[in-house]
Scaffold this active site. Structure first.
Site, PDB file in Angstrom:
ATOM      1  N   GLY A 134       0.041 -11.841  -9.323  1.00  0.00           N
ATOM      2  CA  GLY A 134       0.603 -11.490  -7.970  1.00  0.00           C
ATOM      3  C   GLY A 134       1.036 -12.622  -7.069  1.00  0.00           C
ATOM      4  O   GLY A 134       0.992 -13.779  -7.699  1.00  0.00           O
TER       5      GLY A 134
ATOM      6  N   GLU B  69       9.910   2.845   4.450  1.00  0.00           N
ATOM      7  CA  GLU B  69      11.022   2.435   3.584  1.00  0.00           C
ATOM      8  C   GLU B  69      11.415   3.355   2.495  1.00  0.00           C
ATOM      9  O   GLU B  69      12.667   3.815   2.309  1.00  0.00           O
ATOM     10  CB  GLU B  69      10.729   1.325   2.966  1.00  0.00           C
ATOM     11  CG  GLU B  69      10.273   0.133   3.989  1.00  0.00           C
ATOM     12  CD  GLU B  69       9.718  -1.410   3.838  1.00  0.00           C
ATOM     13  OE1 GLU B  69       9.995  -2.164   4.477  1.00  0.00           O
ATOM     14  OE2 GLU B  69       9.623  -1.256   2.343  1.00  0.00           O
TER      15      GLU B  69
ATOM     16  N   ASP C 162      -4.801  -9.147  -1.270  1.00  0.00           N
ATOM     17  CA  ASP C 162      -5.587  -7.813  -1.369  1.00  0.00           C
ATOM     18  C   ASP C 162      -7.020  -7.688  -1.357  1.00  0.00           C
ATOM     19  O   ASP C 162      -7.411  -6.834  -1.031  1.00  0.00           O
ATOM     20  CB  ASP C 162      -4.748  -6.637  -1.860  1.00  0.00           C
ATOM     21  CG  ASP C 162      -3.149  -6.841  -1.646  1.00  0.00           C
ATOM     22  OD1 ASP C 162      -2.889  -7.355  -0.739  1.00  0.00           O
ATOM     23  OD2 ASP C 162      -2.542  -5.942  -2.322  1.00  0.00           O
TER      24      ASP C 162
END
Length: 416
Positions: free
Chosen positions: A11, A169, A298
């Site tokens: 990521g 969103e 994260d």
């Protein structure tokens, strides 16, 4: 002999670390369960048929094709052996390390209700996005065939659980689909038949943003036709729909965006974890009993100067990855470690066409200007010129024509 660096996760954090370690004195191994780097902030646009998967993903090998000191492994790490300084893959292979960086990302947290996952998929992977996209498109197809409006209603109802950036969103994007974009292609469905519900257990959407921007987002969503339910916890999710405290919403279209939990792999470290399963790291992002094992993105619990935990967003992972990469480089040169410091450049969220909010170091912006800022920043962070050009072209096309082009159903589910 080259220093062995193992990075778990491709990521934002993992890629950022790898980019710093280009010297031949390092033998870098990057391990990920998928073969691509995914731009997760735009994943909802794949789910709502605005972008194709290839627009927001790029093979990890393509990113580092010119790097002779970096090896990419498609695999899953199942164990971390700290004392032996090696990680074990699912197939049993052992990979040694001198430095280990864990950036495995996160997964959605169903708060002990794991059976909800099959009824309300989250948005963490391309597979999730495509599953949600096909649910939406199949529901429209089923509704088109039903003459009775009451029977059409469940298929034209969309429930998004969670009022964070992803939930807001996604709700705004589905509202644009349901109220304008696709209705011209269906003869029996009227736009006022669709119902989009955003469910949030807290008292505001976009918690963490200033109240005035949260209110702007809520008002914009409601103007777009989204029903926003605040202070509304979910009691149950089934094949038939969502049970709230005071009502049951019948629909097969449920999307989970309510909370995240860190990767279970972190439990192998034996470190102190927070409620979300994140490792409470040291000031240099290392773990307490091994200075050469780092946890970022994260997966890391790290407090800012005001003692607030850093959010699990791309800018945090990018800065932490760059910091760890530079730290390892400097340490090989005999330099002492410095503490990680996060530079908060602000946060933003889009709600719909020409609608967004942004808080840039205390400067609050909303509307068209914030939407432009959001668009340019997201395009800037996309990896590869091709991706940036395609996304920019798609957005211009959508803005001018109100049309979404990626409306393919590739895997029909069995009819009930």
């Amino acid at each position: 002999m080259a220093t062995k660096v193992v990075i778990i996760g491709g990521g934002f954090g993992g890629i950022s670390v790898a980019k710093q370690l280009s010297s031949s004195e390092f033998e870098v191994t990057l391990i990920d369960k998928t073969n691509h780097h995914l731009f997760q902030p735009l994943l909802y646009q794949v789910a709502t048929a605005a972008l194709s998967p290839g627009d927001i993903a790029i093979p990890i090998r393509a990113i580092f094709s010119k790097r002779k000191n970096l090896n990419v492994i498609l695999g899953e790490v199942t164990d971390i052996q700290k004392d032996a300084q090696q990680v074990q893959l699912k197939d049993g292979e052992l990979i040694p390390f001198d430095y280990l960086i864990l950036a495995p990302g996160s997964q959605y947290n169903y708060f002990g209700n794991d059976d909800w996952k099959s009824h309300a998929p989250g948005l963490k992977s391309l597979g999730d996005a495509l599953q949600i996209r096909e649910r939406i498109l199949l529901s429209l197809e089923k509704a088109e065939r039903l003459k009775d409006a009451s029977k059409r209603a469940p298929y034209l109802t969309y429930v998004i659980i969670g009022g964070g950036p992803t939930g807001v969103e996604t709700a705004g994007s589905i509202a644009e689909i349901a109220k304008r974009n696709m209705m011209r292609d269906f003869k029996n469905i009227k736009k006022d038949e669709t119902r989009i519900v955003l469910v949030e257990a807290a008292q505001n959407v976009l918690n963490g943003y200033p109240d005035e921007l949260s209110d702007v987002a809520k008002n914009d969503l409601e103007k777009m036709g989204v029903q926003v339910l605040l202070n509304t916890p979910v009691k149950d999710i089934t094949d038939e729909g969502v049970q709230l405290e005071d009502q049951f919403i019948e629909t097969p279209n449920v999307i989970w965006a309510a909370g995240t939990a860190a990767s279970p792999l972190l439990q192998c470290l034996g470190e102190d974890l927070d409620k979300a399963g994140r490792v409470k790291v040291q000031a240099d992002l290392s773990i307490s009993d091994n200075p050469n094992i780092f946890v970022i993105g994260d997966a890391a619990y790290f407090e800012d100067k005001d003692n607030n935990p850093l959010p699990g967003v791309a800018p945090v992972a990018l800065q932490q990855g760059k910091y760890v990469g530079e730290l390892i480089n400097d340490e090989q040169k005999g330099k002492a470690r410095s503490n990680f410091k996060y530079l908060d450049k602000g946060m933003m969220a889009t709600i719909g066409r020409a609608k967004a909010i942004a808080n840039i170091r205390g400067i609050k912006v909303s509307g068209f200007i914030a939407w432009l800022m959001w668009g340019f920043i997201h395009i800037f962070f996309l990896i590869g010129f091709r991706n940036r050009f395609r996304v920019f072209a798609e957005w211009i096309w959508h803005y001018l024509t109100f049309k979404r082009g990626v409306r393919l159903i590739t895997e029909r589910k069995k009819e009930d």
